[in-house]
Write an enzyme that holds these catalytic residues in place. Structure first.
Site, mmCIF file in Angstrom:
data_model
loop_
_atom_site.group_PDB
_atom_site.id
_atom_site.type_symbol
_atom_site.label_atom_id
_atom_site.label_comp_id
_atom_site.label_asym_id
_atom_site.label_seq_id
_atom_site.Cartn_x
_atom_site.Cartn_y
_atom_site.Cartn_z
ATOM 1 N N GLU A 292 0.957 -1.200 0.081
ATOM 2 C CA GLU A 292 0.034 -0.030 -0.029
ATOM 3 C C GLU A 292 0.874 1.030 -0.115
ATOM 4 O O GLU A 292 1.681 1.404 1.011
ATOM 5 C CB GLU A 292 -0.821 0.066 1.164
ATOM 6 N N CYS B 91 -2.549 6.753 5.677
ATOM 7 C CA CYS B 91 -2.685 7.086 4.060
ATOM 8 C C CYS B 91 -3.927 7.394 3.639
ATOM 9 O O CYS B 91 -4.150 7.502 2.264
ATOM 10 C CB CYS B 91 -2.561 5.239 3.876
HETATM 11 P P1 NAP Z 1 9.474 3.440 3.908
HETATM 12 O O1 NAP Z 1 10.510 4.304 3.646
HETATM 13 O O2 NAP Z 1 8.934 2.897 2.374
HETATM 14 O O3 NAP Z 1 10.059 2.255 4.711
HETATM 15 C C1 NAP Z 1 8.970 1.151 5.028
HETATM 16 C C2 NAP Z 1 9.870 0.056 5.249
HETATM 17 O O4 NAP Z 1 10.264 -0.603 4.117
HETATM 18 C C3 NAP Z 1 10.849 0.242 6.180
HETATM 19 O O5 NAP Z 1 11.124 -1.041 6.999
HETATM 20 C C4 NAP Z 1 12.268 0.371 5.231
HETATM 21 O O6 NAP Z 1 13.195 -0.007 5.883
HETATM 22 C C5 NAP Z 1 11.698 -0.555 4.270
HETATM 23 N N1 NAP Z 1 12.428 -0.257 2.876
HETATM 24 C C6 NAP Z 1 12.327 1.034 2.273
HETATM 25 N N2 NAP Z 1 12.803 0.986 1.086
HETATM 26 C C7 NAP Z 1 13.551 -0.173 0.909
HETATM 27 C C8 NAP Z 1 14.391 -0.581 0.017
HETATM 28 N N3 NAP Z 1 14.815 0.030 -0.956
HETATM 29 N N4 NAP Z 1 14.969 -1.879 0.255
HETATM 30 C C9 NAP Z 1 14.603 -2.378 1.192
HETATM 31 N N5 NAP Z 1 13.842 -2.013 2.352
HETATM 32 C C10 NAP Z 1 13.413 -0.818 2.161
HETATM 33 O O7 NAP Z 1 8.383 4.305 4.750
HETATM 34 P P2 NAP Z 1 8.434 5.159 6.000
HETATM 35 O O8 NAP Z 1 9.908 4.777 6.801
HETATM 36 O O9 NAP Z 1 7.354 4.490 6.720
HETATM 37 O O10 NAP Z 1 8.104 6.398 5.729
HETATM 38 C C11 NAP Z 1 8.802 7.062 4.793
HETATM 39 C C12 NAP Z 1 7.747 7.734 3.910
HETATM 40 O O11 NAP Z 1 6.772 6.634 3.468
HETATM 41 C C13 NAP Z 1 6.699 8.868 4.164
HETATM 42 O O12 NAP Z 1 7.355 10.011 4.203
HETATM 43 C C14 NAP Z 1 5.653 8.525 3.594
HETATM 44 O O13 NAP Z 1 5.684 9.249 2.324
HETATM 45 C C15 NAP Z 1 5.494 7.095 3.295
HETATM 46 N N6 NAP Z 1 4.505 6.366 3.887
HETATM 47 C C16 NAP Z 1 3.247 6.167 3.296
HETATM 48 C C17 NAP Z 1 2.390 5.426 4.149
HETATM 49 C C18 NAP Z 1 1.143 5.081 3.523
HETATM 50 O O14 NAP Z 1 0.061 5.041 4.106
HETATM 51 N N7 NAP Z 1 1.241 4.728 2.263
HETATM 52 C C19 NAP Z 1 2.610 5.144 5.291
HETATM 53 C C20 NAP Z 1 3.802 5.495 6.016
HETATM 54 C C21 NAP Z 1 4.557 5.959 5.205
HETATM 55 P P3 NAP Z 1 14.515 0.962 6.305
HETATM 56 O O15 NAP Z 1 13.916 1.654 7.510
HETATM 57 O O16 NAP Z 1 15.396 0.136 6.942
HETATM 58 O O17 NAP Z 1 14.920 1.923 5.371
#
Ligand code: NAP
Length: 502
Positions: free
Chosen positions: A260, A297
């Site tokens: 998502e 979200c």
């Molecule tokens: P994220 O950066 O996508 O990370 C979520 C998880 O995925 C973390 O455990 C992260 O690990 C892992 N991950 C991300 N990129 C990866 C990659 N290239 N390879 C391997 N693992 C990877 O999301 P977030 O930390 O929750 O928040 C950052 C941004 O996500 C927010 O600013 C927002 O834009 C978005 N977000 C969206 C929603 C939604 O509802 N759709 C919810 C929360 C956040 P690491 O921590 O080790 O990087």
């Protein structure tokens, strides 16, 4: 109370490296950094547990879900204290989210008692059919094996260690390996303690659940690429989710990635409703937009109106409702930085500021921007999600342009109509478009506050989700971790029990 370790197959396992948590308030703690070796141990244990756990009677799995809910409740105060300190979310939110988390465990427990979720089917044998006889064919949905779950940053309970993805996988009969999110490792560990207590209480195989705490990117990569992992549940960013989705597709044996990834949740405020109740709708929008610092979200980030004499008054009401909102603490420093960068991107793409108030560090203030319909249609960057309390008002020149905007939308978790009786014709022209764009279409409400129930769809076309046939909330979410299998002319003693008595 905290070990700072991973939980792998019933053991608290230290790591060579550690990281310090970064709570919004209170003390920081040290946690083991996950590695691909931890992922491998957890995945192997999950596979070893699967033949036993996946074959348990549904009643035993339901009992497990209920016991996990009870164990989480028993640790409620610690979960609220750590969760609130780590995320900056208020205590009341943590308490409410815990209720949702245990409620969904109990809902799933009740749901799997019913045969309906197995979608049992039979085409009885027709031995005398000409020209060819028909065999007896029976179908059932079966669990697929170990599942990987990525804890989300914005729901430290309901979309994290024992959130909807994990609970639905366990309900289906699938062991779970969770990669904890670095934003709330202490909350993650306490929830893992609750799951372990439930496993021990019921004497279940220990590999049915493991938690690998945050690691470098190689942990997430190793998890989705592990040959013993059969599917992935993810909530997070478009960039991260897409990278992991691509890895799933590139495996020698590709697996489904239920991600998502983002949604701006547009609201179409139709002409009669705007004229009759503009101030009320604007105030409701402000409340929904700033709830939880906009880190949902389903946050309604976009409003679409047909331009006219009432629109400036609507904006004035929106500003009046947002101005008293104090800066709110965001989940992480990185998310706060991304929020400000997103606002700068909007301005760079030509959106005009209506409300911009300063907030520094990990804090966010609401921003409001406006554009014309033509400007929005001409610049794809204006359609991108900014995670946080940012609203973009699109002023379409007429109903036809509003429809054009609906057509140009990307996939959404939700689309909303605000309408009065005189808006029916305008709404009827939008409905066929909106129902193709979103997993959930609302009338006269706000999309935040997702009900956990049987009829809920929390998903939608890409990028709202990577699999439009699925939902990550509600009892239908269990279906993601099941696979239909047909049995042809099978002797009863070899059939799954639920298929014997059809
Ligand atoms: P994220 O950066 O996508 O990370 C979520 C998880 O995925 C973390 O455990 C992260 O690990 C892992 N991950 C991300 N990129 C990866 C990659 N290239 N390879 C391997 N693992 C990877 O999301 P977030 O930390 O929750 O928040 C950052 C941004 O996500 C927010 O600013 C927002 O834009 C978005 N977000 C969206 C929603 C939604 O509802 N759709 C919810 C929360 C956040 P690491 O921590 O080790 O990087």
């Amino acid at each position: 109370m905290l070990t700072g370790h991973h939980l792998i197959a019933g053991q608290w396992v230290a790591g060579q490296d550690t990281f310090a948590s970064s709570p919004a308030t209170g003390d920081s703690f040290s946690f083991a950094v996950g590695t691909p070796a931890h992922v491998d141990a957890a995945a192997r244990a999950a596979e070893a547990a699967f033949p036993i756990y996946g074959a348990l009677p549904r009643e035993a799995r339901a009992q497990f879900l209920e016991e996990i809910a009870a164990q989480i409740d028993a640790r409620g105060d610690a979960i609220t204290a750590h969760g609130s300190a780590e995320t900056g979310l208020p205590d009341a939110r943590l308490v409410g989210e815990r209720g949702r988390t245990t409620g969904q465990l109990r809902l799933f427990a009740a749901h799997i008692h019913k045969d309906g979720f197995l979608d049992l089917r039979q085409d009885a044998a027709l031995p005398d059919r000409a020209p060819l006889p028909r065999p007896d064919i029976r179908m059932i949905q079966q669990p697929i094996g170990p599942i990987a779950v990525f804890g989300a940053s914005n729901f430290p309970l309901a979309f994290s260690v024992m959130g909807g993805d994990s609970a639905s996988a366990l309900a289906a009969g699938c062991p779970v390996v969770v990669k904890g999110h670095s934003a709330h490792p202490a909350t993650s560990e306490i929830v893992a303690q609750a799951v372990l207590a439930a496993i021990e209480e019921l004497g279940l195989p220990k590999g049915v659940f493991s938690l690998v705490q945050d690691g470098r990117r190689d942990v997430g990569e190793a998890l989705v690429q592990h040959p013993l992992i059969n599917a992935v549940g993810f909530t997070g960013s478009l960039t991260g989710g897409r990278a992991l989705f691509n890895l799933c597709a590139a495996r020698p044996s590709p697996i489904p990635f239920f991600g998502e990834l983002g949604s701006v949740n547009p609201m179409f405020i139709l002409t009669q409703a705007l004229a009759a109740r503009g101030a009320v709708i604007a105030t409701g929008w402000a409340g929904s937009l700033t709830m939880g610092a906009g880190q949902f979200c389903t946050n309604p980030g976009v409003g679409v109106v047909v331009d006219g004499p009432k629109v400036d008054g609507f904006i004035a009401s929106l500003i009046a409702a947002l101005e008293p909102v104090l800066p709110q603490t965001m989940l992480t420093d990185g998310i706060a930085d991304a929020y400000r960068a997103g606002a700068a991107r909007m301005a760079h793409a030509g959106a005009r500021p209506v409300l911009e108030r300063p907030a520094e560090g990990r804090r966010a203030s609401p921003y409001v921007y406006q554009v014309t319909g033509a400007e929005w249609l001409a610049n794809a960057h204006l359609a991108e999600e900014v995670f946080g309390p940012l609203a973009l008002l699109i002023r379409a020149k007429d109903t036809a342009e509003m429809l054009q905007i609906a057509h140009a939308l990307q996939g959404q978790l939700t689309c909303t109509l605000h309408l009065d009786a005189g808006d029916t014709a305008q709404a009827q022209s939008l409905m066929p478009v909106l129902s193709r764009k979103a997993g959930r279409v609302l009338a006269n409400g706000f999309p935040t506050g997702v009900e956990v129930c049987d009829a809920m769809v929390h998903g939608g076309p890409y990028p709202a989700s990577t699999n439009f046939g699925a939902t990550s909330v509600g009892s239908l979410s269990i279906r993601r971790w099941l696979r239909p299998v047909s049995y042809q002319n099978m002797p009863p003693e070899l059939l799954p029990e639920a298929l014997r008595s059809l």
